[in-house]
Design an enzyme around this catalytic site. Structure first.
Site, PDB file in Angstrom:
ATOM      1  CG  ASP A  29      25.020  38.899  43.427  1.00  0.00           C
ATOM      2  OD1 ASP A  29      25.590  39.534  44.416  1.00  0.00           O
ATOM      3  OD2 ASP A  29      24.056  38.964  43.180  1.00  0.00           O
ATOM      4  CG  ASP A  33      24.773  43.514  43.806  1.00  0.00           C
ATOM      5  OD1 ASP A  33      25.191  42.387  43.624  1.00  0.00           O
ATOM      6  OD2 ASP A  33      25.515  44.493  44.239  1.00  0.00           O
ATOM      7  CG  ASP A  37      29.494  39.820  46.284  1.00  0.00           C
ATOM      8  OD1 ASP A  37      29.603  38.769  46.520  1.00  0.00           O
ATOM      9  OD2 ASP A  37      28.371  40.119  46.141  1.00  0.00           O
ATOM     10  CG  ASP A 106      44.810  43.186  37.275  1.00  0.00           C
ATOM     11  OD1 ASP A 106      45.747  44.007  36.827  1.00  0.00           O
ATOM     12  OD2 ASP A 106      43.898  42.587  36.588  1.00  0.00           O
ATOM     13  CG  ASP A 207      46.677  47.054  33.003  1.00  0.00           C
ATOM     14  OD1 ASP A 207      46.035  46.057  32.563  1.00  0.00           O
ATOM     15  OD2 ASP A 207      46.370  48.302  32.826  1.00  0.00           O
ATOM     16  CD  GLU A 249      47.977  43.801  29.790  1.00  0.00           C
ATOM     17  OE1 GLU A 249      47.164  43.410  29.117  1.00  0.00           O
ATOM     18  OE2 GLU A 249      48.086  44.855  30.641  1.00  0.00           O
ATOM     19  CG  HIS A 323      39.927  40.437  32.009  1.00  0.00           C
ATOM     20  ND1 HIS A 323      41.238  40.035  32.116  1.00  0.00           N
ATOM     21  CD2 HIS A 323      39.860  41.760  31.741  1.00  0.00           C
ATOM     22  CE1 HIS A 323      42.102  41.051  32.097  1.00  0.00           C
ATOM     23  NE2 HIS A 323      41.234  42.104  31.773  1.00  0.00           N
ATOM     24  CG  ASP A 324      40.802  42.566  28.192  1.00  0.00           C
ATOM     25  OD1 ASP A 324      39.740  42.854  28.492  1.00  0.00           O
ATOM     26  OD2 ASP A 324      41.969  42.723  28.526  1.00  0.00           O
TER      27      ASP A 324
END
Length: 547
Positions: A29, A33, A37, A106, A207, A249, A323-324
């Site tokens: 970040d 916030d 980013d 992505d 994806d 994917e 990330h999953d």
């Protein structure tokens, strides 16, 4: 021969590459916030250059209502304000290129957000030019076109009363499926991709790409009859106009199907993400939350089959994490006493195989799963839904928490651990999800200072891949296929032979084969000791012989 191989390497640069995946919300970040980013990523490019990676795959940052963490795109040609601006993105592409790093976007081409302009137009009437951009069926309210279910639960059809029609969605109702049968849709997509290519993007991750050729009237969601026709057209109209890395994917891929996706003629993609090995540690026929011990022999044979069947006929993507998925050191290693050794062992086993390795942010530090005390600390909708559904179904809370400590997607999404300061150096504000409390011991600053760290081991592995063609070209052979403790294999390229030998357990294990390799060159080893015929807990070594 050498000249031909050099030309091939330049054309297929991604075979020598190592890719780093960033989940932007949790990486860095820059404005306090609490959400990562683009400017945060720019500020960490020197770190990525030092690591030695060649490309960065970034999870979606397009404009989105964030109903599905950015995989519901409302504008393919803009950046969501939570991550920055299009100008920030252009700067990231430029600054990365200066460091020899390509940016991989992505892309979600199966569906859009219901807030996308195309869908908002499509709902205005059956005669609207955009109506046929999506999949519609006439019907009556409450009587679905068929019994198909959405991946996220409930019917795969959503009623629009003003049209007296249902639209099809394989995921959430807010994610209507695009109609790839419509050539205008395909042309819009190709033009959008070319627009990103002109901005300097180095590749794309596609994806759920195996679902674009769905035939809902026949109950077909993936691997539809026209899938490879669509993919070949997509590639010809876009990817083949630049020297890109492309990865599709495909959860339902088999080695036979993957040969089409990753055909060496370049007609579709560079490679495919397949998940067969990732699904092994759950009870057969049940959900991922229904934990089962890792069937180690099955894991070895699964990976070996992909290595053997795609050799010279396709290309593998190599990964333990994304990330999953939960952190691999907690999943199949040891996140306690032998965290460092097991993290290195898992890296050696993966990077020694043929294919393009993917490193998920923090994997190179040996980051672990998190154990939040209360469900309120979790942010992932899949996790919280499962928690309440299972409690209502009568499961014990302790068992439910054990499942999410093992498999929750939030294990991968806690902030990147940069240093031992406040919030692990991720943000000066309040992070959108809490930092793993072990950041004071496990962080990039400490790992970079320590010559024997997981981070330094990854740097060496990446360097070895670039210096030794056998990592890219060698033929794979699994050794001791029925052994419950050793993962050993060879790679052979002409007169050069490489041995990867790893102990997958927390105890000493004998490996007599190492005696025959006692005079071989040690490329990398995760213990500071002489290599003998007995491997210590999670010990791994890569040796090479020139015959």
């Amino acid at each position: 021969m050498a000249e031909n191989r050099a030309k091939e390497q330049q054309k297929s640069w991604w075979k020598n590459a190592v890719v780093y995946q960033i989940y932007p919300k949790s990486f860095q970040d820059s404005d306090g916030d609490g959400v990562g980013d683009i400017r945060g990523i720019i500020g960490r490019l020197d770190y990525l250059e030092e690591l030695g990676i060649d490309a960065v795959w970034i999870s979606p940052m397009y404009r989105s209502p964030q109903n599905d963490n950015g995989y519901d795109i409302s504008d393919y040609q803009d950046i969501d304000p939570m991550f920055g601006t299009l100008a920030d993105m252009d700067e990231l592409i430029t600054e990365a290129r200066k460091r020899g790093i390509r940016i991989i976007m992505d892309l979600v081409l199966n569906h859009t957000s219901d807030e996308h302009q195309w869908f908002e137009e499509a709902k205005k009437g059956k005669d609207n030019p955009y109506h046929d951009y999506y999949v519609w069926r006439d019907g009556e309210e409450g009587t679905y076109p068929n019994e198909m279910k959405a991946v996220f639960g409930g019917p795969a059809w959503e009623w629009v009363p003003e049209l007296k029609q249902y639209y099809f969605h394989q995921f959430a109702p807010e994610q209507p499926d695009l109609n790839w049968e419509n050539p205008k849709v395909r042309r819009e997509i190709y033009d959008m991709i070319l627009w990103w290519m002109e901005r300097g993007v180095g590749g794309f991750r596609l994806d759920v790409i195996d679902q674009i050729a769905k035939e809902p009237d026949k109950g077909i969601t993936n691997n539809g009859p026209r899938l490879h026709e669509f993919l070949r057209e997509l590639s010809k109209e876009t990817f083949q106009k630049g020297n890109l890395i492309t990865v599709g994917e495909a959860w339902g891929a088999t080695p036979e199907i993957a040969k089409k996706y990753s055909n060496p003629d370049g007609s579709e993609f560079s490679m495919v993400f397949q998940f067969e090995h990732i699904l092994l540690d759950q009870q057969e026929g049940k959900e991922k939350w229904d934990l089962a011990p890792l069937p180690f022999v099955k894991l070895k044979k699964c990976l070996a089959r992909w290595q053997e069947e795609l050799f010279e006929k396709g290309w593998n993507s190599l990964f333990w994490n994304n990330h999953d998925l939960p952190r691999i050191v907690s999943r199949w290693g040891d996140d306690g006493e032998y965290r460092t050794e097991s993290a290195k062992m898992l890296a050696a086993v993966l990077h020694g195989m043929q294919g393009t390795p993917y490193i998920y942010q923090g994997e190179e530090l040996g980051m672990t799963n998190v154990k939040f005390a209360d469900i309120s600390d979790y942010r992932d909708v899949e996790t919280t839904n499962m928690y309440y559904e299972r409690l209502e179904a009568g499961y014990e809370q302790e068992d439910v928490m054990r499942s999410l400590y093992a498999k929750s997607r939030d294990n991968a999404r806690t902030p990147m651990q940069w240093d031992a300061g406040e919030n692990a150096g991720f943000t000066t504000g309040t992070p959108w999800i809490a930092v793993n409390p072990n950041y004071t011991q496990i962080n990039a600053e400490a790992e970079r200072r320590n010559p024997d760290s997981v981070y330094q081991f990854y740097r060496k592995l990446i360097r070895l891949r670039k210096e030794n063609p056998i990592f890219v070209n060698g033929k794979f052979e699994l050794l001791f296929p029925e052994d419950e403790e050793l993962f050993a294999y060879t790679r052979t390229d002409g007169e050069t032979k490489m041995l990867v030998c790893a102990n997958f357990t927390g105890k000493n294990v004998k490996c007599p084969l190492l005696g025959k390799w006692k005079d071989a060159e040690v490329l990398i080893h995760n213990y500071e000791k002489e290599i003998g015929e007995e491997l210590k807990p999670y010990e791994a070594v890569i040796l090479v012989q020139h015959q």
